[in-house]
Structures are given as C-alpha cells and as structure tokens.
Design a protein around this motif. Structure first.
Motif, PDB file in Angstrom:
ATOM      1  N   LEU A  36      31.893 -29.428 -30.583  1.00 57.75           N
ATOM      2  CA  LEU A  36      32.204 -30.854 -30.510  1.00 57.75           C
ATOM      3  C   LEU A  36      31.072 -31.619 -29.822  1.00 57.75           C
ATOM      4  CD1 LEU A  36      35.951 -31.209 -29.470  1.00 57.75           C
ATOM      5  CD2 LEU A  36      34.879 -32.138 -31.513  1.00 57.75           C
ATOM      6  N   GLU A  38      31.730 -34.801 -28.893  1.00 58.47           N
ATOM      7  CA  GLU A  38      32.496 -35.900 -28.298  1.00 58.47           C
ATOM      8  C   GLU A  38      33.682 -35.322 -27.554  1.00 58.47           C
ATOM      9  OE1 GLU A  38      34.884 -38.313 -30.922  1.00 58.47           O
ATOM     10  OE2 GLU A  38      34.827 -36.799 -32.511  1.00 58.47           O
ATOM     11  N   ASP A  39      34.214 -36.092 -26.608  1.00 62.66           N
ATOM     12  CA  ASP A  39      35.529 -35.790 -26.045  1.00 62.66           C
ATOM     13  C   ASP A  39      36.576 -36.330 -27.010  1.00 62.66           C
ATOM     14  OD1 ASP A  39      34.462 -34.653 -23.762  1.00 62.66           O
ATOM     15  OD2 ASP A  39      34.624 -36.483 -22.568  1.00 62.66           O
ATOM     16  N   VAL A  40      37.633 -35.579 -27.228  1.00 61.82           N
ATOM     17  CA  VAL A  40      38.698 -36.012 -28.133  1.00 61.82           C
ATOM     18  C   VAL A  40      39.954 -36.273 -27.324  1.00 61.82           C
ATOM     19  CG1 VAL A  40      40.155 -35.421 -30.098  1.00 61.82           C
ATOM     20  CG2 VAL A  40      37.753 -34.706 -30.072  1.00 61.82           C
ATOM     21  N   THR A  41      40.474 -37.507 -27.416  1.00 59.93           N
ATOM     22  CA  THR A  41      41.741 -37.857 -26.777  1.00 59.93           C
ATOM     23  C   THR A  41      42.801 -38.086 -27.857  1.00 59.93           C
ATOM     24  OG1 THR A  41      41.098 -40.197 -26.727  1.00 59.93           O
ATOM     25  CG2 THR A  41      40.635 -38.877 -24.764  1.00 59.93           C
ATOM     26  N   ASP A  43      45.492 -39.909 -29.972  1.00 58.18           N
ATOM     27  CA  ASP A  43      45.880 -41.268 -30.368  1.00 58.18           C
ATOM     28  C   ASP A  43      47.391 -41.416 -30.477  1.00 58.18           C
ATOM     29  OD1 ASP A  43      43.222 -42.099 -30.540  1.00 58.18           O
ATOM     30  OD2 ASP A  43      43.056 -41.481 -32.635  1.00 58.18           O
ATOM     31  N   HIS A 153      33.789 -32.279 -24.915  1.00 51.96           N
ATOM     32  CA  HIS A 153      32.469 -32.169 -25.528  1.00 51.96           C
ATOM     33  C   HIS A 153      31.929 -30.748 -25.325  1.00 51.96           C
ATOM     34  CE1 HIS A 153      28.119 -32.618 -25.942  1.00 51.96           C
ATOM     35  NE2 HIS A 153      28.309 -33.788 -26.508  1.00 51.96           N
ATOM     36  N   LEU A 165      43.940 -30.886 -33.740  1.00 52.67           N
ATOM     37  CA  LEU A 165      43.301 -32.125 -34.184  1.00 52.67           C
ATOM     38  C   LEU A 165      44.034 -32.724 -35.378  1.00 52.67           C
ATOM     39  CD1 LEU A 165      39.591 -30.993 -33.836  1.00 52.67           C
ATOM     40  CD2 LEU A 165      40.704 -32.775 -32.489  1.00 52.67           C
ATOM     41  N   ARG A 170      43.655 -36.574 -36.517  1.00 52.28           N
ATOM     42  CA  ARG A 170      42.206 -36.669 -36.663  1.00 52.28           C
ATOM     43  C   ARG A 170      41.785 -35.982 -37.964  1.00 52.28           C
ATOM     44  NH1 ARG A 170      38.931 -38.112 -32.169  1.00 52.28           N
ATOM     45  NH2 ARG A 170      37.248 -37.825 -33.682  1.00 52.28           N
ATOM     46  N   VAL A 173      35.782 -35.052 -36.923  1.00 54.44           N
ATOM     47  CA  VAL A 173      35.319 -35.014 -35.535  1.00 54.44           C
ATOM     48  C   VAL A 173      33.798 -34.954 -35.551  1.00 54.44           C
ATOM     49  CG1 VAL A 173      37.296 -34.008 -34.359  1.00 54.44           C
ATOM     50  CG2 VAL A 173      35.710 -32.517 -35.553  1.00 54.44           C
ATOM     51  N   ARG A 174      33.199 -35.482 -34.486  1.00 54.82           N
ATOM     52  CA  ARG A 174      31.738 -35.465 -34.389  1.00 54.82           C
ATOM     53  C   ARG A 174      31.278 -34.089 -33.912  1.00 54.82           C
ATOM     54  NH1 ARG A 174      29.644 -40.487 -35.193  1.00 54.82           N
ATOM     55  NH2 ARG A 174      27.577 -39.600 -34.815  1.00 54.82           N
TER      56      ARG A 174
END
Length: 409
Positions: A36, A38-41, A43, A153, A165, A170, A173-174
């Motif tokens: 990853l 990015e950090d994923v939060t 939604d 991340h 995810l 999601r 993802v980045r």
C-alpha cells in the motif's frame, strides 16, 4: 590484485541507486501482493446495520425471557425477513418474525431465537429456550467503525486485506506496481530446453532460474532468448529490451575470460561497475545503469548457483525497494549446525543447506559441495548458511545465521 568489495557495501550502493516506483490506484485483484502507498480508513461501518447472526426468529426479549421446555412461549409470526430484504421495519411487542442470517433487525427487536430453540412454526412459533438480551444480533459498527484506520501505508496486501477492502467498498487502492524485470542469458553454448544438444552445448537453466526468482519476488519477469557471445548482438538485444524494463538482469560474461561479452559491451559506457565481491559463490559482479532512463542493470555470474545466490543477495533487495516492501533483504534467522564446515578467510560464504526443526529447536544441514555449478544441490536446498568473512571453520553444534529461501517476508 584488486580489493574485494564487502557484500553490505554493494547492497548499500544498489539501494541508494534504486528508487521506489511511482504509485497509482490499482484494482483490488491486481493489488494482491503489492505494498500500500496510502493509509486506508473505513468510509462505512461493518456491519453497516444491526443484523441477525442466526437463522431464527426476531423477538422482543421481554416476551421470551422466561421460555423453557417446561414453560414454552408461543408468539404469532407476523413476517419473514431475508438477507437484502428490509421490508419489515419494526416489530410490535408480543410478536415474532422469521429472520435469516445477515438480514436487518427490525426496530423493537432486541434478541434472535435460533431455529433450534423452536418448533420452526410458520403462523405461530413455539419457543422452548430463552436467549439473553441482544443475543445473536450483530451490532452496527462492532467490527469496524466509520473512520477507523484499516491498513497502514506499506502493508503488503494479502487475501484477507483484499476481503476487508472490498467489504468497506474500496474498488481500488494506491500501490506501487510490480517492477518489470528483463532476464538475459549470454553464451554461444546455450540451447533452449527441448531443442537438440551438441556435445559442446548446454541447456539454458539460468534464465528460467532467474526469471522464476523475479516472479516469486513479486515482479513481472520477461525471459529473453539466448544471446550469443558477440558484443554487438548483446548490445542490440539490450537496447531492444530497455523499453519494457525497470530492471535488467544478465547472467554470464562478467569474469576475466576472452568471451565475456557483457563486460566488454558495457564497460565502455562508464555507468556500470564491474568488480569482485567478497562472497563465495558469486565473486564477479556488475551493477550500474543503462539507457536514457538509467535503468538498473545487474550482471550476474554464469554459474547457476552463483547467479541464484547473487540474485538473492543483490537483485531481490532492489525489487523490494521498487515495490515499497520492507525489509529489503531476506531476514536472517538462527539454527544449529548439524555438520562442520570450512570457509575461505575474507569472503562471506553462502552454503546451501536444508532446514529442519523440532521441539529441540531449529537445525540446518549443509547440502552437497561448494561448486557453483551444482544445480542439483541447490534444488535440494531450502536455506543458505551465511558464514561471515572472518570465520574459517564452524563445528557441528554451532549456532549459525541462516536465510530461509522458501519463507515469505
């Protein structure tokens, strides 16, 4: 005689020359095994609404709190709620509704009675066991709350991460992509597997060994056809491949012989270093950049064991750095040596070995001889014993440092 470069010095030089690849949004299934960026939060919350954890009957707890085999409770069944069917929005006291696992719990319901505790009635249900209040109800947000940090991340995404995810909605993802690794074998004596062999020719095992190693590391591997011992032919083949390469790996042609075409072709560029490394096997090495995009190139020895150990030591950390994976190098572990070994002074010896463990701990047994051509011994190994340059002998029972080759990290 030129001084040999210590192994850590070349690894450090490589990592300083290689940068992580730019990240971009990737579909979930393409992100498996990637890191990853990015950090994923979250939604949304999981569950997103109160739902039933069992197939049974939605009830008001006060109506069934005294139910038992001797004193069953009977309630009229006023509806049925399936997963994805939220038609019954509220439940009146003194009634019950059939409810399936995962179905939304109606307002007024504060317990679910499993089918097993009832007569499974349709118009009226007989309940012979009381649930506790809120039993078998999955409360909204009890797993994941909206805004929770789900994944940090740098997390390398596995199947369980992708499931999470997807569950929070999601679709992408980045991540940093898989490096494209072009593998070139050089040698006029080489032949493709499946073709006839002459008395002075051998099959090309190195390109398969190295391309498979690159793929196992998470990269996209391109295995190029055999390049004969001709500098011009090698240069043309390399130039053709640079358009699809983030890394180039060659094997053969880097020693001091008359037909070491890789060294001859690249030395004039001034951007590729060739020299000896204090490692056995794998002393002759080359590393630098080629082309307008300064693509990293690793020129590995031609003997298969040397090529493989060089890949593990030098190429693997570069691939992982490009992918944003930590640690860059395979971690060392410790095991007890079952047989004594000797090692040349001043060189880090990489000894093929077999790993085993039991309640007494971990053990490692040397496999085969020291020859860098002994591919059968390499295939029978699943570990490398790392003998430091200042150690010349180890005895049975000594604790040694080991790289476990088939373990993920």
């Amino acid at each position: 005689m030129a001084e040999l470069l210590p192994v850590p010095d070349l690894v450090e030089r490589i990592l300083a020359s290689v940068s992580p690849l730019p990240d971009f949004p990737q579909p979930l299934m393409e992100a498996l095994g990637l890191a990853l960026a990015e950090d994923v939060t979250a939604d949304i919350s999981l569950p997103g609404f109160d739902n039933s954890g069992m197939d049974g009957y939605a009830v008001t707890y006060a109506d069934v709190s005294t139910a038992s085999e001797d004193a069953p409770v009977q309630l009229p069944v006023v509806g049925e709620i399936g997963a994805g069917q939220g038609g019954l929005m509220a439940l009146s006291p003194g009634t019950a509704a059939k409810i399936m696992t995962g179905a939304p719990v109606p307002a007024g319901c504060d317990a679910v009675v499993p089918y097993e505790w009832t007569d499974r009635g349709v118009a009226q249900v007989r309940i012979t066991r009381a649930p506790s209040k809120h039993q078998h109800i999955r409360v909204a947000g009890e797993d994941v709350a909206e805004g929770d940090l789900l994944l940090e991340h740098g997390t390398v995404l596995g199947p369980r991460h992708l499931g999470l995810l997807a569950a929070v909605g999601r679709a992408t993802v980045r991540c940093r992509p898989r490096p494209r690794v072009v593998v070139i074998s050089t040698g006029s004596e080489l032949r493709e597997p499946g073709s006839p062999l002459g008395r002075d020719s051998i099959y090309d095992g190195n390109s398969y060994l190295l391309a498979a190693s690159a793929r196992a590391a998470g990269a996209i591997a391109y295995r190029v056809g055999i390049v004969p011992d001709d500098p011009r032919t090698f240069t043309d083949a390399l130039s053709d491949q640079l358009v699809r390469a983030d890394i180039v790996v060659t094997s053969g042609g880097v020693s001091e012989g008359d037909f070491d075409v890789v060294k001859e072709a690249l030395s004039s560029l001034g951007s590729v270093w060739f020299g000896g490394v204090a490692m056995q096997p794998g002393k002759p090495q080359g590393f630098g950049t080629v082309g307008d995009d300064r693509t990293p190139i690793f020129t590995l020895p031609g003997n298969p064991v040397s090529a493989y150990i060089s890949f593990e030591t030098f190429v693997l950390p570069a691939i992982r750095r490009m992918m944003g994976k930590l640690p860059y190098s395979r971690p060392l572990t410790r095991a007890r040596l079952t047989h004594g070994i000797s090692s040349p002074e001043g060189k880090q010896q990489m000894v093929r070995a077999a790993w085993d463990s039991d309640r007494g701990g971990a053990f490692v047994t040397p496999v085969g001889g020291h020859g860098s051509h002994l591919l059968g011994d390499l295939a029978a190994s699943d570990a490398l014993i790392v003998v430091p340059p200042d150690t010349t002998a180890l005895r049975a029972g000594d604790m040694v440092q080991v790289l476990r080759l088939d373990e993920g990290f």
